[in-house]
Design an enzyme around this catalytic site. Structure first.
Site, PDB file in Angstrom:
ATOM      1  N   LYS A 198      -8.526 -12.791  18.517  1.00 53.15           N
ATOM      2  CA  LYS A 198      -9.896 -12.141  18.820  1.00 53.15           C
ATOM      3  C   LYS A 198     -10.722 -13.319  19.124  1.00 53.15           C
ATOM      4  O   LYS A 198     -11.375 -13.978  18.216  1.00 53.15           O
ATOM      5  CB  LYS A 198     -10.145 -11.250  17.934  1.00 53.15           C
ATOM      6  CG  LYS A 198     -10.959 -10.011  18.421  1.00 53.15           C
ATOM      7  CD  LYS A 198     -12.522 -10.464  19.149  1.00 53.15           C
ATOM      8  CE  LYS A 198     -13.436 -10.865  17.931  1.00 53.15           C
ATOM      9  NZ  LYS A 198     -14.659 -11.376  18.726  1.00 53.15           N
ATOM     10  N   GLY A 251     -15.369 -19.756  11.743  1.00 54.04           N
ATOM     11  CA  GLY A 251     -16.800 -18.911  12.161  1.00 54.04           C
ATOM     12  C   GLY A 251     -17.877 -19.175  10.955  1.00 54.04           C
ATOM     13  O   GLY A 251     -17.646 -20.069  10.126  1.00 54.04           O
ATOM     14  N   SER A 252     -18.841 -18.358  10.822  1.00 58.16           N
ATOM     15  CA  SER A 252     -19.617 -18.577   9.663  1.00 58.16           C
ATOM     16  C   SER A 252     -19.155 -18.345   8.338  1.00 58.16           C
ATOM     17  O   SER A 252     -18.309 -17.439   8.230  1.00 58.16           O
ATOM     18  CB  SER A 252     -20.897 -17.858  10.076  1.00 58.16           C
ATOM     19  OG  SER A 252     -20.520 -16.411  10.234  1.00 58.16           O
ATOM     20  N   THR A 253     -20.117 -18.709   7.394  1.00 56.94           N
ATOM     21  CA  THR A 253     -19.677 -18.441   5.963  1.00 56.94           C
ATOM     22  C   THR A 253     -19.914 -17.106   5.782  1.00 56.94           C
ATOM     23  O   THR A 253     -19.109 -16.403   5.006  1.00 56.94           O
ATOM     24  CB  THR A 253     -20.477 -19.362   5.118  1.00 56.94           C
ATOM     25  OG1 THR A 253     -20.149 -20.647   5.270  1.00 56.94           O
ATOM     26  CG2 THR A 253     -20.428 -19.223   3.793  1.00 56.94           C
ATOM     27  N   GLY A 256     -17.042 -15.180   7.111  1.00 53.46           N
ATOM     28  CA  GLY A 256     -15.792 -15.544   6.407  1.00 53.46           C
ATOM     29  C   GLY A 256     -15.660 -14.798   4.933  1.00 53.46           C
ATOM     30  O   GLY A 256     -14.605 -14.269   4.613  1.00 53.46           O
ATOM     31  N   GLU A 274     -12.202 -21.227   7.752  1.00 48.30           N
ATOM     32  CA  GLU A 274     -13.008 -22.534   8.089  1.00 48.30           C
ATOM     33  C   GLU A 274     -14.307 -21.930   8.600  1.00 48.30           C
ATOM     34  O   GLU A 274     -14.464 -21.180   9.620  1.00 48.30           O
ATOM     35  CB  GLU A 274     -12.228 -23.023   9.473  1.00 48.30           C
ATOM     36  CG  GLU A 274     -10.533 -23.594   9.129  1.00 48.30           C
ATOM     37  CD  GLU A 274     -10.728 -24.706   8.407  1.00 48.30           C
ATOM     38  OE1 GLU A 274     -11.508 -25.400   8.089  1.00 48.30           O
ATOM     39  OE2 GLU A 274      -9.413 -25.198   8.050  1.00 48.30           O
ATOM     40  N   CYS A 309     -19.129 -27.555  13.612  1.00 48.21           N
ATOM     41  CA  CYS A 309     -19.234 -27.330  11.915  1.00 48.21           C
ATOM     42  C   CYS A 309     -19.672 -28.364  11.266  1.00 48.21           C
ATOM     43  O   CYS A 309     -20.329 -28.223  10.117  1.00 48.21           O
ATOM     44  CB  CYS A 309     -18.028 -26.428  11.995  1.00 48.21           C
ATOM     45  SG  CYS A 309     -16.777 -27.421  12.278  1.00 48.21           S
ATOM     46  N   GLU A 407     -27.673 -23.983   7.886  1.00 49.45           N
ATOM     47  CA  GLU A 407     -26.704 -24.685   8.766  1.00 49.45           C
ATOM     48  C   GLU A 407     -27.698 -24.224  10.273  1.00 49.45           C
ATOM     49  O   GLU A 407     -27.848 -22.912  10.485  1.00 49.45           O
ATOM     50  CB  GLU A 407     -25.348 -23.881   8.958  1.00 49.45           C
ATOM     51  CG  GLU A 407     -24.640 -24.625   9.986  1.00 49.45           C
ATOM     52  CD  GLU A 407     -23.187 -24.032  10.365  1.00 49.45           C
ATOM     53  OE1 GLU A 407     -23.073 -22.920   9.998  1.00 49.45           O
ATOM     54  OE2 GLU A 407     -22.324 -24.726  10.483  1.00 49.45           O
TER      55      GLU A 407
HETATM   56  P1  NAD Z   1     -19.299 -15.973  13.590  1.00 50.78           P
HETATM   57  O1  NAD Z   1     -19.138 -15.890  12.292  1.00 50.78           O
HETATM   58  O2  NAD Z   1     -20.582 -15.259  14.182  1.00 50.78           O
HETATM   59  O3  NAD Z   1     -17.997 -15.643  14.486  1.00 50.78           O
HETATM   60  C1  NAD Z   1     -16.983 -16.099  14.458  1.00 50.78           C
HETATM   61  C2  NAD Z   1     -16.027 -15.039  14.922  1.00 50.78           C
HETATM   62  O4  NAD Z   1     -16.110 -13.738  14.121  1.00 50.78           O
HETATM   63  C3  NAD Z   1     -16.118 -14.190  16.323  1.00 50.78           C
HETATM   64  O5  NAD Z   1     -14.863 -14.129  16.995  1.00 50.78           O
HETATM   65  C4  NAD Z   1     -16.810 -12.944  16.158  1.00 50.78           C
HETATM   66  O6  NAD Z   1     -16.544 -11.947  17.077  1.00 50.78           O
HETATM   67  C5  NAD Z   1     -16.257 -12.692  14.604  1.00 50.78           C
HETATM   68  N1  NAD Z   1     -16.737 -11.732  13.895  1.00 50.78           N
HETATM   69  C6  NAD Z   1     -18.291 -11.596  13.933  1.00 50.78           C
HETATM   70  N2  NAD Z   1     -18.578 -10.621  13.004  1.00 50.78           N
HETATM   71  C7  NAD Z   1     -17.444  -9.963  12.641  1.00 50.78           C
HETATM   72  C8  NAD Z   1     -17.096  -8.906  11.478  1.00 50.78           C
HETATM   73  N3  NAD Z   1     -18.295  -8.185  10.899  1.00 50.78           N
HETATM   74  N4  NAD Z   1     -15.908  -8.776  11.356  1.00 50.78           N
HETATM   75  C9  NAD Z   1     -14.915  -9.249  11.996  1.00 50.78           C
HETATM   76  N5  NAD Z   1     -15.179 -10.442  12.971  1.00 50.78           N
HETATM   77  C10 NAD Z   1     -16.405 -10.723  12.954  1.00 50.78           C
HETATM   78  O7  NAD Z   1     -19.260 -17.535  14.097  1.00 50.78           O
HETATM   79  P2  NAD Z   1     -19.792 -18.256  15.321  1.00 50.78           P
HETATM   80  O8  NAD Z   1     -21.242 -18.042  15.649  1.00 50.78           O
HETATM   81  O9  NAD Z   1     -18.783 -17.676  16.621  1.00 50.78           O
HETATM   82  O10 NAD Z   1     -19.508 -19.848  15.082  1.00 50.78           O
HETATM   83  C11 NAD Z   1     -20.321 -20.569  14.491  1.00 50.78           C
HETATM   84  C12 NAD Z   1     -19.812 -20.921  13.075  1.00 50.78           C
HETATM   85  O11 NAD Z   1     -18.482 -21.251  13.105  1.00 50.78           O
HETATM   86  C13 NAD Z   1     -20.895 -22.131  12.446  1.00 50.78           C
HETATM   87  O12 NAD Z   1     -21.108 -21.530  11.093  1.00 50.78           O
HETATM   88  C14 NAD Z   1     -19.593 -22.885  12.204  1.00 50.78           C
HETATM   89  O13 NAD Z   1     -19.825 -23.722  11.405  1.00 50.78           O
HETATM   90  C15 NAD Z   1     -18.459 -22.414  12.134  1.00 50.78           C
HETATM   91  N6  NAD Z   1     -17.301 -23.233  12.628  1.00 50.78           N
HETATM   92  C16 NAD Z   1     -16.421 -23.576  11.379  1.00 50.78           C
HETATM   93  C17 NAD Z   1     -15.501 -24.588  11.746  1.00 50.78           C
HETATM   94  C18 NAD Z   1     -14.534 -25.263  10.665  1.00 50.78           C
HETATM   95  O14 NAD Z   1     -13.392 -25.783  11.254  1.00 50.78           O
HETATM   96  N7  NAD Z   1     -14.911 -24.933   9.532  1.00 50.78           N
HETATM   97  C19 NAD Z   1     -15.219 -24.882  13.236  1.00 50.78           C
HETATM   98  C20 NAD Z   1     -15.998 -24.126  14.050  1.00 50.78           C
HETATM   99  C21 NAD Z   1     -17.321 -23.514  13.843  1.00 50.78           C
END
Ligand code: NAD
Length: 505
Positions: A198, A251-253, A256, A274, A309, A407
């Site tokens: 997804k 994605g975001s903490t 996560g 991650e 990130c 962040e």
């Molecule tokens: P996000 O957490 O908003 O979304 C990430 C994914 O999760 C998307 O596909 C989104 O649709 C999904 N999502 C959102 N809410 C959800 C929920 N309630 N249930 C299930 N899935 C859900 O993050 P973003 O804005 O897409 O990305 C930016 C973040 O990703 C930053 O915090 C960045 O640091 C982090 N990131 C981390 C790494 C790493 O390797 N550590 C790499 C790239 C990005």
């Protein structure tokens, strides 16, 4: 056409390619080797952040669509068409897959640039080559995954097998749409699992084609499926699904943490995370090459518009070199990034991913000013019709300010002074995050101490954001619990099975 040749395209050529690809872009899900529309007809728009135009109306998954994709992945896994395929056959398919990705680099690159605003030159220099390298690295390891025979009493034979986990649900972010997805998908596939991906709703176009290319390379239908949709609906349904054996998330903490809850509320599936970061770079006064260090500092925060990130967003500078560091950063970093149409191969700063992201970053800039940090340059948007923010530098920042704690995910650097290594360590570790850090010193003892004492999964010494596929990439603390890229990542998509055989009946 080779990736090197694509790098010679002009803006006009890329604009033509963009139009062509948009006219034929796939907007449905890719399930069981076929494109399928949302069962209940759900849709969402994907917007080009460089001009705010709607790029496409995409199928949006709900529970029923997620069920369908997971069922396809389960059926493919059970059939053994992939998980039990001879390792070298699986390797051949993945090698063919890398060649197809290279052949389709033009299309894949332009889709990500349109969707999330990344400069096209970054797609060609960074993202696409890294996608290919990731698949190659994971493929090369397939026939090297070994079990073991353990040392037991003589009438027992005990061996340990490494088996795939089953159906993997992968949830990825938009900042490197293809690359962050393939960091999950490639090791999962190499280990013999099937996948439902997804992608982030801000960049839903390219991964559909990436999955289709897997089937064109000979990958069995149902092994790699893609559904698009809103995180709170489609992502949640996937992470809560009782027939998903592992969820792998970048994605975001904040989100996560939800993944851990979803696993607890459903089938106790494994969870790889991650997440976010607030990476420090520590510049000791004894460092050998200030010029190189400053260059690494501004690239480390302004590359990819700061939407990285591990961006080096906190620049900790020892007081004796503080003024010189800041002076050099201003004179070289201020003009290092040129904003413009991300399809223009000459620019290196595109818009942020959405208008909301732009407003969020601008609100951090306001808070920095209010809390007393000194704005040295930037803090505004260029006169372009898109979600742009100019590279920004704050100095005289202290670690209690919001700009140093949260962040920002934008091109905003904060410089913090410190006195001596103990204070550097204490500021560096004063964060909930622990993804990465940079350390600049010519004193070996100091370097090793900083490597040991900074709480982060990746530490670069006298460099920043370098590495290859052998390098485990992942965080300490609330930056996550997994490692991407390396052999450890591949093994995290396997589980051990113990076979204890009594030889005397
Ligand atoms: P996000 O957490 O908003 O979304 C990430 C994914 O999760 C998307 O596909 C989104 O649709 C999904 N999502 C959102 N809410 C959800 C929920 N309630 N249930 C299930 N899935 C859900 O993050 P973003 O804005 O897409 O990305 C930016 C973040 O990703 C930053 O915090 C960045 O640091 C982090 N990131 C981390 C790494 C790493 O390797 N550590 C790499 C790239 C990005």
């Amino acid at each position: 056409m080779s990736i090197e040749k694509l790098a010679e395209h002009s803006l006009e050529q890329w604009q033509g390619i963009a139009q062509r690809e948009l006219n034929s872009a796939e907007t449905r899900f890719f399930i069981n080797g076929e494109y399928k529309d949302a069962i209940d007809g759900g849709r969402f728009d994907t917007i080009n952040p460089a001009n705010r135009e709607t790029l496409a109306s995409m199928s949006a998954a709900n529970q029923k669509d997620v069920d369908l994709a997971v069922a396809a992945a389960r059926k493919a896994f059970r059939s053994g068409c992939w998980s039990r395929m001879a390792p070298r056959e699986r390797m051949d398919i993945l090698y063919r897959y890398t060649r197809l990705i290279e052949e389709n680099a033009e299309q894949l690159a332009v889709l990500d640039t349109l969707d999330m605003g990344k400069p096209i030159s970054d797609m060609l220099e960074v993202d696409i080559p890294a996608v290919i390298e990731t698949i190659q690295f994971m493929a090369e390891y397939i026939d090297k995954i070994e079990g073991s025979v353990t040392n037991t009493e003589s009438d027992v034979m005990h061996y340990v097998l490494r088996e795939p986990i089953g159906v993997v649900g992968a949830i990825s972010p938009w900042n490197y749409p293809l690359l962050m997805a393939i960091w999950k998908v490639a090791p999962a596939l190499a280990a013999g699992n099937t996948v439902v991906l997804k992608p982030a709703e801000q960049a839903p176009l390219s991964c559909l084609r990436m999955a289709e290319l897997f089937v064109e390379a000979g990958g069995p239908p149902g092994v790699f499926n893609v559904i698009n949709g809103i995180g709170e609906v489609a992502g949640k349904a996937l992470a809560l699904h009782n027939d998903v054996d592992k969820v792998t998330f970048t994605g975001s903490t904040e989100v996560g943490k939800l993944m851990l809850q979803y696993a607890g509320q459903s089938n106790m599936k494994r969870v790889s995370l991650e997440c976010g970061g607030k990476s420090p770079q520590v510049f000791m006064a004894d460092m050998a090459n200030l010029e190189r260090a400053v260059e690494a500092a501004y690239h480390g925060i302004y590359a990819n518009m700061g939407e990285v990130c591990n961006a080096g967003s906190r620049l900790l500078v020892e007081r004796p070199i503080y003024d010189e560091f800041v002076e050099r950063f201003i004179s070289e970093g201020k003009g290092a990034y040129v904003a413009g149409d991300p399809l223009d191969p000459k620019i290196n700063l595109g818009p942020l991913v959405t208008d909301e992201a732009q407003q969020r970053v601008m609100s951090f800039i306001e808070s920095g000013k209010k809390e007393g940090a000194k704005l040295q340059f930037g803090g505004d948007a260029p006169e372009l019709n898109g979600a742009y923010v100019n590279p920004t530098l704050f100095t005289d920042v202290n670690n209690d300010m919001r700009i140093a704690r949260e962040e920002i995910f934008g091109p905003v650097a904060s410089v913090l002074p410190f006195d001596g290594i103990d204070e550097a360590i204490s500021i560096a570790n004063d964060t909930i995050y622990g993804l990465a850090a940079g350390v600049w010193t010519s004193n070996l003892t100091v370097a090793h101490r900083l490597v040991r004492e900074i709480e982060a999964g990746v530490i670069w010494v006298n460099s920043f954001d370098e590495g290859d596929m052998t390098q485990p990439f992942g965080g300490y603390k609330q930056s996550g619990n997994a490692r991407d890229k390396c052999v450890e990542s591949l093994l995290s998509y396997t589980q051990s099975k113990s076979a204890w055989i009594r030889l005397s009946e």
